[in-house]
Design an enzyme around this catalytic site. Structure first.
Site, mmCIF file in Angstrom:
data_model
loop_
_atom_site.group_PDB
_atom_site.id
_atom_site.type_symbol
_atom_site.label_atom_id
_atom_site.label_comp_id
_atom_site.label_asym_id
_atom_site.label_seq_id
_atom_site.Cartn_x
_atom_site.Cartn_y
_atom_site.Cartn_z
ATOM 1 N N PHE A 113 0.931 -1.232 -0.174
ATOM 2 C CA PHE A 113 -0.123 0.000 -0.117
ATOM 3 C C PHE A 113 0.946 1.457 0.016
ATOM 4 O O PHE A 113 1.809 1.449 0.928
ATOM 5 C CB PHE A 113 -0.948 -0.082 1.213
ATOM 6 N N ILE A 132 7.475 2.107 2.218
ATOM 7 C CA ILE A 132 6.418 1.227 1.829
ATOM 8 C C ILE A 132 6.796 -0.304 2.149
ATOM 9 O O ILE A 132 7.632 -0.761 1.504
ATOM 10 C CB ILE A 132 6.288 1.392 0.244
ATOM 11 N N ILE A 159 13.956 -4.543 32.924
ATOM 12 C CA ILE A 159 14.272 -5.769 33.921
ATOM 13 C C ILE A 159 15.341 -6.526 33.466
ATOM 14 O O ILE A 159 16.018 -7.322 33.980
ATOM 15 C CB ILE A 159 12.920 -6.606 33.973
ATOM 16 N N GLY A 189 17.997 -5.485 32.202
ATOM 17 C CA GLY A 189 19.299 -4.826 32.517
ATOM 18 C C GLY A 189 20.088 -4.532 31.202
ATOM 19 O O GLY A 189 19.593 -4.414 30.028
ATOM 20 N N GLY A 190 21.558 -4.722 31.256
ATOM 21 C CA GLY A 190 22.238 -5.058 29.973
ATOM 22 C C GLY A 190 21.944 -5.878 28.974
ATOM 23 O O GLY A 190 21.965 -5.703 27.751
ATOM 24 N N GLU A 221 0.359 4.092 10.366
ATOM 25 C CA GLU A 221 -0.920 4.131 10.247
ATOM 26 C C GLU A 221 -1.520 5.507 11.069
ATOM 27 O O GLU A 221 -2.657 5.341 11.199
ATOM 28 C CB GLU A 221 -1.810 2.884 10.884
HETATM 29 C C1 LIG Z 1 8.178 0.880 9.723
HETATM 30 C C2 LIG Z 1 7.274 1.849 8.716
HETATM 31 C C3 LIG Z 1 6.533 1.337 8.024
HETATM 32 C C4 LIG Z 1 5.807 1.993 6.832
HETATM 33 N N1 LIG Z 1 4.976 1.565 6.217
HETATM 34 C C5 LIG Z 1 4.282 2.162 5.390
HETATM 35 C C6 LIG Z 1 3.263 1.774 4.118
HETATM 36 O O1 LIG Z 1 3.359 0.397 3.933
HETATM 37 N N2 LIG Z 1 2.735 2.449 3.360
HETATM 38 C C7 LIG Z 1 2.621 3.925 3.368
HETATM 39 O O2 LIG Z 1 2.045 4.527 2.591
HETATM 40 N N3 LIG Z 1 3.349 4.284 4.636
HETATM 41 C C8 LIG Z 1 4.001 3.657 5.387
HETATM 42 N N4 LIG Z 1 4.903 4.249 6.492
HETATM 43 C C9 LIG Z 1 4.920 5.734 6.786
HETATM 44 C C10 LIG Z 1 3.887 6.013 7.917
HETATM 45 O O3 LIG Z 1 2.684 6.072 7.453
HETATM 46 C C11 LIG Z 1 4.293 7.696 8.113
HETATM 47 O O4 LIG Z 1 5.726 7.484 8.609
HETATM 48 C C12 LIG Z 1 3.269 8.271 9.175
HETATM 49 O O5 LIG Z 1 2.033 8.453 8.512
HETATM 50 C C13 LIG Z 1 3.727 9.484 9.832
HETATM 51 O O6 LIG Z 1 4.129 10.379 8.615
HETATM 52 P P1 LIG Z 1 5.576 11.163 8.502
HETATM 53 O O7 LIG Z 1 6.504 10.224 9.019
HETATM 54 O O8 LIG Z 1 5.906 12.015 7.315
HETATM 55 O O9 LIG Z 1 5.595 12.108 9.860
HETATM 56 P P2 LIG Z 1 4.959 13.583 9.974
HETATM 57 O O10 LIG Z 1 3.513 13.564 9.371
HETATM 58 O O11 LIG Z 1 6.088 14.403 9.188
HETATM 59 O O12 LIG Z 1 4.781 13.819 11.301
HETATM 60 C C14 LIG Z 1 5.904 14.189 12.361
HETATM 61 C C15 LIG Z 1 5.583 14.488 13.695
HETATM 62 O O13 LIG Z 1 4.689 15.466 13.681
HETATM 63 C C16 LIG Z 1 3.439 15.260 13.972
HETATM 64 N N5 LIG Z 1 2.549 15.946 13.491
HETATM 65 C C17 LIG Z 1 2.043 15.888 12.226
HETATM 66 N N6 LIG Z 1 0.981 16.513 11.954
HETATM 67 C C18 LIG Z 1 0.385 16.962 13.208
HETATM 68 C C19 LIG Z 1 -0.925 17.769 13.597
HETATM 69 N N7 LIG Z 1 -1.560 18.126 12.765
HETATM 70 N N8 LIG Z 1 -1.061 17.710 14.943
HETATM 71 C C20 LIG Z 1 -0.193 17.250 15.706
HETATM 72 N N9 LIG Z 1 0.940 16.778 15.534
HETATM 73 C C21 LIG Z 1 1.304 16.485 14.180
HETATM 74 C C22 LIG Z 1 3.380 13.727 14.158
HETATM 75 O O14 LIG Z 1 2.504 13.217 15.041
HETATM 76 C C23 LIG Z 1 4.907 13.461 14.250
HETATM 77 O O15 LIG Z 1 4.810 13.279 15.623
HETATM 78 C C24 LIG Z 1 5.636 3.511 7.371
HETATM 79 C C25 LIG Z 1 6.560 3.992 8.181
HETATM 80 C C26 LIG Z 1 7.284 3.353 8.834
HETATM 81 C C27 LIG Z 1 8.410 3.869 9.979
#
Ligand SMILES: Cc1cc2nc3c(=O)[nH]c(=O)nc-3n(C[C@H](O)[C@H](O)[C@H](O)COP(=O)(O)OP(=O)(O)OC[C@H]3O[C@@H](n4cnc5c(N)ncnc54)[C@H](O)[C@@H]3O)c2cc1C
Length: 383
Positions: free
Chosen positions: A121, A155, A332, A334-335, A358
């Site tokens: 996705f 992704i 719990i 530790g190292g 998500e």
């Molecule tokens: C291991 C992993 C797997 C993933 N797999 C997929 C996948 O299969 N498909 C896909 O499409 N994406 C995937 N992602 C992406 C993931 O969905 C995004 O990382 C996530 O939606 C957050 O977006 P960002 O990283 O751009 O953070 P940002 O949107 O830049 O946010 C950065 C920080 O700002 C905060 N923030 C942003 N807007 C606001 C607001 N309006 N109010 C308060 N706080 C806010 C956020 O909470 C966060 O703490 C994956 C990410 C990881 C790390």
């Protein structure tokens, strides 16, 4: 009754499968940078790549609650394997089931169930995460095709998937496309140095003038955000909620075992009150988290109109619980907890990301607050 027994057997079998085929190798999968194709094939043979999909498409037809227990079992053993399964089955499979036309369902779902086509996705981009409606990947119609350009990031499964649900925009009109890896102009590159999901082939996808036939549009042109994306993320959040329970439970199992075996000051760790406090808290939080997930699952089964927000609440809560319990599990140990020789090191890393994927915890809080501000408003004037 018969249906219940069948579903219980599937979950028990999944537990055994995870114990034999997944858990012992979870560290190795990370070292090798991906779960082996052989494991994916074995899971396909068991129907795990379509656990929640109807039997007519080759699925196991697990109801939402049992699919949750199934997710927990796999997630306990290895978060990367769980994420591959749930992205493929839930974010893509269940979304095609909901919004695909008959032709798309008949073609894609059986192939996905058999593992002949793996699916990912693709919503996030280098500059677009939480503000997902702002995707910059573009599409334009040209005859009976659409031309896609853009870049997707983070992704899961991206490195090996055969097909991607790609979310693209034409001046704010969001559309979902089934883009096949074989289409000219599609290329992927694995992202190195991940904190978690090290074995789930997290990749960037580059789309350069990719021609997508119009029959590959998923849902309707222009309204994918409200339908396709909303469905996929809802299924994704439900999976993450249960993934959190799985990680927390695995961390609790580990801290219980360790505290019963490790001796300091001539006594087992389990006899120290401060250690017992962490265990007591972990048990309580996990029971609460699982109860919340079961409730969300039951509401999904009953098609309750509040099921989506209850799922969001479950995802928000269990991802926090997973982080807190994994953190205490490292404490719990530790190292030893800071070393990959013990599984809590991996659980700690895997728990961390649940509060980001998500939809981040902050975005979940916003949704839950909006719900609460309406639902619990008594319309009384303040004196
Ligand atoms: C291991 C992993 C797997 C993933 N797999 C997929 C996948 O299969 N498909 C896909 O499409 N994406 C995937 N992602 C992406 C993931 O969905 C995004 O990382 C996530 O939606 C957050 O977006 P960002 O990283 O751009 O953070 P940002 O949107 O830049 O946010 C950065 C920080 O700002 C905060 N923030 C942003 N807007 C606001 C607001 N309006 N109010 C308060 N706080 C806010 C956020 O909470 C966060 O703490 C994956 C990410 C990881 C790390």
């Amino acid at each position: 009754m018969e249906e219940n027994i069948k579903q219980n057997n599937i979950i028990l079998e999944a537990r055994e499968f995870a114990s034999n085929e997944i858990r012992p190798f979870a560290g190795e999968f990370e070292e090798n940078g991906g779960i082996p194709r052989e494991l994916i094939n074995k899971m396909a043979q068991k129907g795990y790549l379509a656990a929640s999909l109807p039997e007519k498409y080759g699925g196991l037809a697990l109801n939402p609650v049992d699919y949750g227990f199934f997710t927990e079992e796999i997630g306990k053993a290895c978060a990367s394997t769980r994420s591959i399964l749930t992205v493929h089955t839930s974010l893509v499979g269940e979304t095609i089931l909901r919004w695909g036309n008959e032709q798309q369902k008949d073609y894609w779902l059986p192939l996905m169930a058999k593992g002949e086509k793996l699916a990912a996705f693709a919503l996030s981009e280098p500059d677009v995460g939480s503000n997902a409606k702002g995707v910059q990947t573009s599409y334009v119609k040209q005859g009976d095709k659409y031309i896609l350009n853009g870049r997707k990031k983070w992704i899961t499964l991206g490195g090996i998937a055969d097909v991607f649900i790609v979310i693209a925009s034409e001046q704010g009109k969001i559309t979902a496309f089934l883009v096949e890896r074989s289409f000219p102009g599609v290329s992927t590159s694995l992202i190195k140095g991940m904190l978690s999901g090290k074995a789930s082939y997290i990749s960037e996808i580059q789309l350069d003038n990719v021609e997508v036939p119009e029959e590959n549009v998923l849902g309707k042109v222009g309204n994918a955000f409200e339908y396709v994306v909303a469905t996929a993320l809802d299924h994704g959040r439900y999976s993450i909620a249960w993934a959190g329970v799985g990680i927390a439970q695995e961390a609790l199992d580990a801290m219980v075992t360790y505290s019963r075996n490790r001796t300091q000051f001539g006594e087992k760790l389990r006899s120290f009150q401060l250690v017992r406090g962490m265990i007591g808290d972990a048990v309580t939080k996990i029971h609460a988290a699982r109860a919340l997930c079961i409730r969300a699952g039951e509401m999904r089964q009953q098609r309750d109109s509040d099921a989506i927000v209850e799922t969001t609440i479950a995802k928000y809560f269990t991802s926090k619980v997973a982080m807190e319990v994994a953190n205490d599990a490292v404490q719990i140990h530790g190292g030893n907890g800071c070393c990959s020789g013990y599984p809590v090191e991996r659980l700690f890393r895997e728990a961390r990301v649940l509060e980001i994927i998500e939809g981040t915890s902050q975005l979940q809080q916003e949704i839950i607050a909006n719900f609460g501000l309406t639902k619990y408003y008594k319309r009384k004037k303040l004196k």
